[in-house]
Every structure is written in C-alpha cells, then in structure tokens.
Design a protein around this motif. Structure first.
Motif, PDB file in Angstrom:
ATOM      1  N   GLN A 150      10.365   7.291  -2.411  1.00 31.13           N
ATOM      2  CA  GLN A 150      10.329   8.723  -2.105  1.00 31.13           C
ATOM      3  C   GLN A 150       9.114   9.387  -2.753  1.00 31.13           C
ATOM      4  O   GLN A 150       8.456  10.238  -2.148  1.00 31.13           O
ATOM      5  N   TRP A 151       8.813   8.970  -3.979  1.00 31.51           N
ATOM      6  CA  TRP A 151       7.673   9.554  -4.713  1.00 31.51           C
ATOM      7  C   TRP A 151       6.351   9.182  -4.052  1.00 31.51           C
ATOM      8  O   TRP A 151       5.472  10.024  -3.905  1.00 31.51           O
ATOM      9  N   LEU A 152       6.220   7.929  -3.642  1.00 28.14           N
ATOM     10  CA  LEU A 152       4.983   7.504  -2.980  1.00 28.14           C
ATOM     11  C   LEU A 152       4.791   8.239  -1.650  1.00 28.14           C
ATOM     12  O   LEU A 152       3.669   8.606  -1.291  1.00 28.14           O
ATOM     13  N   ALA A 153       5.888   8.460  -0.940  1.00 23.91           N
ATOM     14  CA  ALA A 153       5.801   9.199   0.317  1.00 23.91           C
ATOM     15  C   ALA A 153       5.336  10.633   0.062  1.00 23.91           C
ATOM     16  O   ALA A 153       4.527  11.188   0.820  1.00 23.91           O
ATOM     17  N   LYS A 198       1.769   1.246   3.484  1.00 22.60           N
ATOM     18  CA  LYS A 198       1.324   2.047   4.613  1.00 22.60           C
ATOM     19  C   LYS A 198       0.010   1.488   5.144  1.00 22.60           C
ATOM     20  O   LYS A 198      -0.885   1.143   4.367  1.00 22.60           O
ATOM     21  N   PRO A 199      -0.115   1.381   6.467  1.00 27.06           N
ATOM     22  CA  PRO A 199      -1.378   0.883   7.026  1.00 27.06           C
ATOM     23  C   PRO A 199      -2.529   1.804   6.678  1.00 27.06           C
ATOM     24  O   PRO A 199      -2.393   3.028   6.723  1.00 27.06           O
ATOM     25  N   ILE A 200      -3.636   1.216   6.271  1.00 22.98           N
ATOM     26  CA  ILE A 200      -4.805   1.992   5.876  1.00 22.98           C
ATOM     27  C   ILE A 200      -5.932   1.715   6.856  1.00 22.98           C
ATOM     28  O   ILE A 200      -6.293   0.567   7.102  1.00 22.98           O
ATOM     29  N   ASN A 201      -6.451   2.770   7.397  1.00 29.65           N
ATOM     30  CA  ASN A 201      -7.593   2.628   8.290  1.00 29.65           C
ATOM     31  C   ASN A 201      -8.673   3.602   7.833  1.00 29.65           C
ATOM     32  O   ASN A 201      -8.921   4.632   8.442  1.00 29.65           O
ATOM     33  N   ASN A 202      -9.265   3.267   6.700  1.00 35.65           N
ATOM     34  CA  ASN A 202     -10.293   4.157   6.151  1.00 35.65           C
ATOM     35  C   ASN A 202     -11.687   3.526   6.245  1.00 35.65           C
ATOM     36  O   ASN A 202     -12.594   3.898   5.534  1.00 35.65           O
ATOM     37  N   ALA A 203     -11.775   2.511   7.125  1.00 36.30           N
ATOM     38  CA  ALA A 203     -13.081   1.880   7.294  1.00 36.30           C
ATOM     39  C   ALA A 203     -14.051   2.880   7.919  1.00 36.30           C
ATOM     40  O   ALA A 203     -13.776   3.472   8.951  1.00 36.30           O
TER      41      ALA A 203
END
Length: 385
Positions: A150-153, A198-203
C-alpha cells in the motif's frame, strides 16, 4: 517459601516477613503461580517454572492491581498449559523484546553496503529520504506485506518517477534479505518479497546523427573546459560510461594492443574497451600532468571531474542540442556502430553489457543494415520475380 491458596483477599493483606525485602507466596492451586509481596507495600504476580533444560525461569504476569485476581489466575493457567506442552513463555517474551525497529536494520544494511558497493551514497539516500521516515520506528515483526504494498502504491501516486519507486522497493527488499541472512529476531519472512514490480518504461532514446555529432564536436572545441573536447570525443568513440572515462588511468591504456582496461565496471567485472584509430589519436593529444595517473583529469585539481554540468550545457546550447544528455553519447556510439553494420552481440561486448537484453534496446537502429540486406537479396534474385 510459603505455600498458600492465593486469593484476592489474601493478596490484599499479605504480609512481608519482618526484616526481609520481600516474601514470595506460592499458590497451591495453580502450579508455578507466585505472588511477591515487598516490604514497601507493593506486590507482583509471576509464573515460575523450569524450561526443557531444567533451568529456572520466572515470567512476570502483572503488578498487583493491574489485573483482577481472576484475570491473573487465567493468565497463569494459560502459561502453565504452554509450559506443560514444552513451551517457554519467558524465552518467547525475550525474543519479542529483542525485535528491533527498522531503523536499526537500516543502519546495519548501510554499514554492510559500504563494504562492497561502489556508491553506497545511493543506498544511503533511499534509506534516509524514504524508508526510515516511514518505517524507522516500526518493529520488524510488525512490517507486513500488505502495508508495504500500500505504501509503495502511494509513493507512485506522489509523483515519484517509476524508477525511483523501484529503487525504494529494491532497497527495502534488500534490507529484509539481509535480516533473514543475519537471523534477526522477529524476521521470519521478507514482507517486500512477492510485491509485484511495476513495469518501468523510462527509456529515453536520443541518438546523434552524423551532422549533430559534427556540430557538437565543433562546440566542445570552443569550450572553456580544455578537457571537454577529449572527453566527448572519447565517449562517442568508445561508448564508455562517463564515470568510467573520468576515472580512467594511463596505466590501463595499452596503445600497442589498442585497448583500455576498465578494472571495475558497472557490472562489477573488469572489461576491455577496444580503441579505434581516431580514439588513439585523441589520446595522443590529451595533455599529461606529472604525478597525475588520470587520463582526463581536472587540470586545476589533477583529480577526476566531480561534474561537467556547466561546460556541457554551454556546449550543447552552442551546438543547438538542448535536449542532449552526456549519457546519450553512449547511446549514440552504439547507434553509429550498429548502422555501420556491426551486429548487436559485438556492440554489447564493446559497451560492456552483462546480458543481451540491455543491447536489444538498440535493435531498431539496425534498420538501415537490415534494409541493405533485403535489397542485396532482391538484387541477387534479379529478374526472377
């Protein structure tokens, strides 16, 4: 040691033997239940027993007046049942008391990280800015997976970059992996493990064209920082990371073998970077300073640059490349190699990637080479179609 049937009435008036600091009264009804009467007037209920190894143990139940006598007897009977079944209530209570707050684990985590991490400051900042403020005062056995998830969200909703939230998750997970390795009290499982990443798409894809590279090199030639032209040129020709080049030493450059050794790379393993003829040409023009081991040091301190921010921003502005990051030079080096027909495996080796997945981000850049391949195939067919 007097044995009596302990009751509320007896405990209310129980005397302390004259000349003694305290007197213990054992209950005839519940084995091990004891009432300690002190000369000062106070009293305390205890459970006294022998553990599985025959050692005498004593566990406080309550001070006189904190519980009703019926509550005291029920608690004594509950404890007695545990003891008969082989339990050790005092040891369990001591174990519970030994559970530390996360702040203690965080301190040990950081101390351990500093023994092997190249930049423990990154771990320190995550712990200090995010983990300790929320979890520092929470006992380790009270940190649950549901609370962490919950905290990470919530962190993600605060506007933090996905990559930052992932660093927080990884660092917190590492803390509990270490706690399990160290057998810390209260930690029987990792509450962070199992929380979906969580999927990361920061490319961020930014590659220089040949024309842009030419403008950039012209701009760095005019820089007030005399080393910037050497640094930018070598980054474009080697695909090295900025930190690797700034800490490069002459002892690791072998012009005869045309290679540069990076003793400790991001992957933790040494690697050799091949040096092209233009790269060797730049190295021949780089000034050397007596007693200085670094290839491109700050001429004023003879130590690696801490930052190139001002000189870099000035140069990219002159080159009309306001969105170009210095790390993009590494991507551009990969781009030039791939579009020259070099396969992804070889490019990955030059860049020092630990696995092919890191190199695959450049796969779409090979379109020119692939197009040439199909054109060559079509030409071979000739008029057969």
């Amino acid at each position: 040691m007097p044995k009596v049937k302990l009751t509320h009435a007896f405990c209310a008036t129980a005397p302390c033997e004259p000349g003694k600091r305290k007197t213990d009264f054992y209950d005839t009804g519940t084995t091990g239940l004891m009432f300690e009467k002190r000369a000062g007037g106070g009293g305390t209920f205890y459970m006294r027993y022998q553990d599985a190894r025959g050692r005498q143990k004593q566990l406080k139940i309550a001070a006189y007046g904190d519980l009703t006598f019926d509550q005291v007897r029920k608690e004594a009977q509950r404890l007695r049942s545990q003891i008969v079944l082989g339990g050790d209530p005092a040891a369990k209570k001591a174990e519970k008391k030994a559970v530390v707050d996360y702040a203690e684990l965080a301190a040990q985590h950081l101390a351990y990280a500093s023994t092997y991490q190249k930049t423990p400051a990154n771990t320190e900042s995550i712990i200090r800015l995010h983990l300790v403020p929320r979890w520092g005062k929470v006992p380790l056995d009270e940190i649950t997976q549901a609370d962490v998830a919950q905290w990470l969200a919530a962190k993600a909703k605060e506007g933090l970059a996905p990559a930052t939230v992932e660093k927080i998750r990884v660092t917190f997970n590492r803390s509990f992996e270490l706690a399990l390795r160290w057998n810390m009290s209260g930690v029987t499982k990792n509450p962070v493990k199992g929380i979906p990443r969580k999927p990361i798409n920061n490319a961020r894809e930014r590659y220089l064209s040949a024309a842009e590279a030419k403008r950039l090199m012209a701009a760095v030639e005019e820089s007030e920082n005399p080393q910037l032209k050497h640094i930018v040129g070598l980054l474009l020709l080697t695909g090295a990371r900025v930190s690797e080049l700034l800490h490069a030493k002459w002892e690791h450059v072998d012009a005869t073998k045309r290679q540069w050794l990076i003793p400790t790379s991001k992957t933790g393993k040494p690697r050799h970077v091949p040096l092209s003829t233009p790269a060797l040409g730049i190295l021949e023009t780089v000034p050397r300073f007596e007693g200085c081991p670094y290839v491109v040091p700050n001429p004023d301190t003879l130590k690696p640059y801490v930052t190139l921010k001002h000189a870099w921003q000035t140069a990219r502005r002159k080159a009309r490349l306001p969105d170009l990051r210095i790390h993009d030079l590494r991507h551009s080096a990969a781009s030039f190699m791939i579009n020259a027909g070099i396969d992804l495996f070889a490019v990955g080796r030059v860049l020092g990637h630990a696995d092919h997945k890191s190199t695959m981000r450049y796969s779409h850049l090979a379109n020119d080479t692939l197009l040439a391949a199909v054109e060559a195939g079509a030409a071979k067919l000739g008029g057969g179609l």
